[in-house]
Design an enzyme around this catalytic site. Structure first.
Site, PDB file in Angstrom:
ATOM      1  CG  HIS A  58      -1.988   1.012   1.203  1.00 30.17           C
ATOM      2  ND1 HIS A  58      -2.830   1.200   2.256  1.00 30.17           N
ATOM      3  CD2 HIS A  58      -2.361   1.921   0.281  1.00 30.17           C
ATOM      4  CE1 HIS A  58      -3.669   2.190   1.991  1.00 30.17           C
ATOM      5  NE2 HIS A  58      -3.393   2.647   0.784  1.00 30.17           N
TER       6      HIS A  58
ATOM      7  CD  GLU B 111      -2.539   2.381  -3.774  1.00 31.73           C
ATOM      8  OE1 GLU B 111      -3.203   3.440  -3.677  1.00 31.73           O
ATOM      9  OE2 GLU B 111      -2.866   1.309  -3.207  1.00 31.73           O
ATOM     10  CG  HIS B 112      -0.324   5.984  -0.583  1.00 31.70           C
ATOM     11  ND1 HIS B 112      -0.934   7.036   0.043  1.00 31.70           N
ATOM     12  CD2 HIS B 112      -1.227   4.968  -0.582  1.00 31.70           C
ATOM     13  CE1 HIS B 112      -2.154   6.682   0.418  1.00 31.70           C
ATOM     14  NE2 HIS B 112      -2.357   5.423   0.053  1.00 31.70           N
TER      15      HIS B 112
ATOM     16  CD  GLU C 218      -5.214   5.906   2.432  1.00 33.09           C
ATOM     17  OE1 GLU C 218      -5.078   4.710   2.110  1.00 33.09           O
ATOM     18  OE2 GLU C 218      -4.986   6.843   1.642  1.00 33.09           O
TER      19      GLU C 218
END
Length: 168
Positions: A49, A52-53, A129
């Site tokens: 994740h 991805e960011h 998140e």
């Protein structure tokens, strides 16, 4: 019944699926990578994740704001998401701009910048998140199922907080 899509495998192993829909002059270009949280090994859980960011932080040829402006200028949008066994990036924009989507994705995957300050900031965003989802019963149920099914690959946000950038 007619074929609904075209499938081609390139010499490098990349599978390309194409589905033409001529009702609107748009393209939606998606790239799916077969990597997600189930591929992670402690202490780097959550790294899929976070990567991805970081893929939105730009490249030498396309700094982040240039990427964003290039897509938005023509009314397009782009985003990404990560799950258990895949990470997906996409652009949706006018059909005559597909070359831009292809260039941005190819450049992103080879030349993305991983600045230490940006990395630290995005780590905080990813943790936030996750924490924002932790009060949702369906999220907690999903976590319990995943921890039972994938005992070695459970996702613990506490580990995110102890990451050392030097490990990457």
């Amino acid at each position: 019944m007619s074929k609904t899509h075209t499938k081609t495998t390139l010499t490098n192993g990349l599978t390309v699926l194409l589905k033409e829909i001529h009702t609107t002059p748009l393209i939606s270009f998606w790239v799916w990578y077969r990597v997600g949280s189930r591929d992670e090994v402690p202490p780097l859980t959550g790294i899929s994740h976070l990567v991805e960011h970081m893929q939105f932080k730009g490249t030498p040829d396309y700094p982040a704001e240039v990427m964003d402006n290039a897509v938005a200028r023509d009314g397009g949008t782009r985003n990404a998401f990560t799950f258990l066994d895949w990470t997906t990036y996409f652009e949706t924009m006018p059909a005559d701009k597909i070359d831009l989507a292809l260039r941005l994705e190819a450049d992103r995957m080879v030349h993305s910048l991983f600045d230490a300050k940006e990395f630290a900031a995005e780590r905080t965003v990813v943790i936030s998140e996750r924490e924002g989802s932790e009060n949702e019963p369906t999220f907690l149920l999903g976590e319990a199922v995943q921890q039972t099914a994938f005992r070695v690959h459970s996702y613990h946000h506490e580990i995110l907080e102890t990451w050392q950038i030097s490990r990457l």
